[in-house]
Design an enzyme around this catalytic site. Structure first.
Site, short mmCIF file in Angstrom:
data_model
loop_
_atom_site.label_atom_id
_atom_site.label_comp_id
_atom_site.label_asym_id
_atom_site.label_seq_id
_atom_site.Cartn_x
_atom_site.Cartn_y
_atom_site.Cartn_z
N LYS A 89 0.85 -1.19 0.00
CA LYS A 89 0.00 0.00 0.00
C LYS A 89 0.88 1.24 0.00
O LYS A 89 1.57 1.53 0.98
CB LYS A 89 -0.93 0.02 1.21
CG LYS A 89 -1.94 1.16 1.13
CD LYS A 89 -2.85 1.21 2.34
CE LYS A 89 -3.95 2.23 2.13
NZ LYS A 89 -3.43 3.56 1.74
N PHE A 90 0.88 1.95 -1.11
CA PHE A 90 1.73 3.13 -1.26
C PHE A 90 1.09 4.35 -0.58
O PHE A 90 -0.13 4.49 -0.56
CB PHE A 90 1.97 3.42 -2.73
CG PHE A 90 2.96 2.47 -3.37
CD1 PHE A 90 4.27 2.85 -3.58
CD2 PHE A 90 2.57 1.19 -3.74
CE1 PHE A 90 5.18 1.98 -4.15
CE2 PHE A 90 3.47 0.31 -4.32
CZ PHE A 90 4.78 0.70 -4.52
#
Length: 298
Positions: free
Chosen positions: A23-24
């Protein structure tokens, strides 16, 4: 374009038929390659094409009538930097956006394809959409790139433990047989830190130069907390937002709040409150909450 959402989980989901993605920490962005040009849409629906001319130029290499879902991120000193994404998004003019595109180039971490060359693929399984996404983007190369993905929960657990040093927030978990859950929390997310919405009941500093926000978190004893100092981009955004919401100043009447390391400080109330997304540990009040963004749009 209504995007898919994710529900928060406390432990890593395991089981057959699951896929895991990092998850950026960036801004959600839908890329729409029309027959004529490119449109960049934020999660709220706001069009932000002008703020990211570098991504728009890269997206013109996509086939016409193609739609991607992903995250715009900026890498700095070996890690993603959310504050720099905010700085890019807040560019006030096309000239300023062009300058920032040179000094702070953006990358696009694509995690889904919704339409491909005019074909709506949202009804296909994630496994099939993922294959289409990789086949589409790998020949093009940066700054448009598919996010990493694994079906191995042990590798996902390793990512979860080691990738935060690169600015990765956690993991997103999807079912391989799942169609695209537009507008629903059909995915799952496991974060290292608690990110939640908080009520903004006031601010410190002045209306033209807010320094920090006074927040009430949705958990705990509802005691107001003072955020960490706002970034320059957030100060400008808050100044614009509070101009319409600032109630009568009660600073002279003794409206104060306890700030970590500063003691009692005066603040200016907001009526009605704003809403902000904040990052804050769930186990302690140190450090102070970090404001990630205002939620000024539905």
């Amino acid at each position: 374009m209504s995007v898919a959402l994710a529900a928060t989980v406390r432990t890593l989901p395991r089981g057959d038929g699951l896929a895991y993605e990092p998850k950026f920490d960036g801004h959600r962005l839908v890329i729409v390659r029309t027959a004529e040009d490119v449109v960049l849409q934020a999660r709220s629906g706001r069009i932000v094409t002008a703020a990211f001319p570098d991504l728009a130029a890269a997206a013109r290499r996509l086939p016409a009538e193609t739609v991607l879902d992903g995250e715009v991120v900026i890498w700095h000193a070996g890690r993603t930097d959310f504050a720099l994404v905010q700085r890019r998004a807040a560019a006030a003019s096309a000239a300023r956006a062009a300058v920032l595109a040179q000094s702070l180039p953006a990358s696009y971490a694509a995690f889904d394809v919704l339409e491909l060359a005019g074909l709506d693929v949202r009804g296909r399984t994630y496994e099939r959409r993922r294959a289409l996404l990789v086949d589409l983007l790998l020949p093009l190369g940066p700054p448009l790139q598919p996010v990493p993905m694994t079906t191995d929960p042990e590798l996902a657990a390793t990512w979860y433990e080691t990738l935060p040093a690169s600015g990765i927030e956690g993991l997103v978990v999807k079912r391989l047989d799942q169609t695209y859950p537009a507008g629903r929390r059909g995915w799952q997310k496991l974060r290292h830190t608690e990110v939640r919405d908080a009520a903004v009941v006031g601010y410190t500093g002045t209306a033209r130069r807010p320094l920090a926000l006074v927040l009430v978190l949705p958990v705990g004893d509802e005691t107001p907390l003072v955020s960490s100092p706002l970034t320059a981009a957030l100060r400008a955004e808050v100044a614009a937002a509070v101009a319409e919401r600032a109630g009568p100043s009660r600073a002279a009447e003794g409206a104060t709040v306890t700030a970590i390391g500063l003691g009692e400080v005066p603040y200016r109330p907001l009526d009605p409150p704003l809403t902000a997304e904040v990052r804050h540990p769930s186990t302690a009040r140190h450090p102070p909450p970090e404001v990630l963004r205002l939620r000024t749009e539905p």
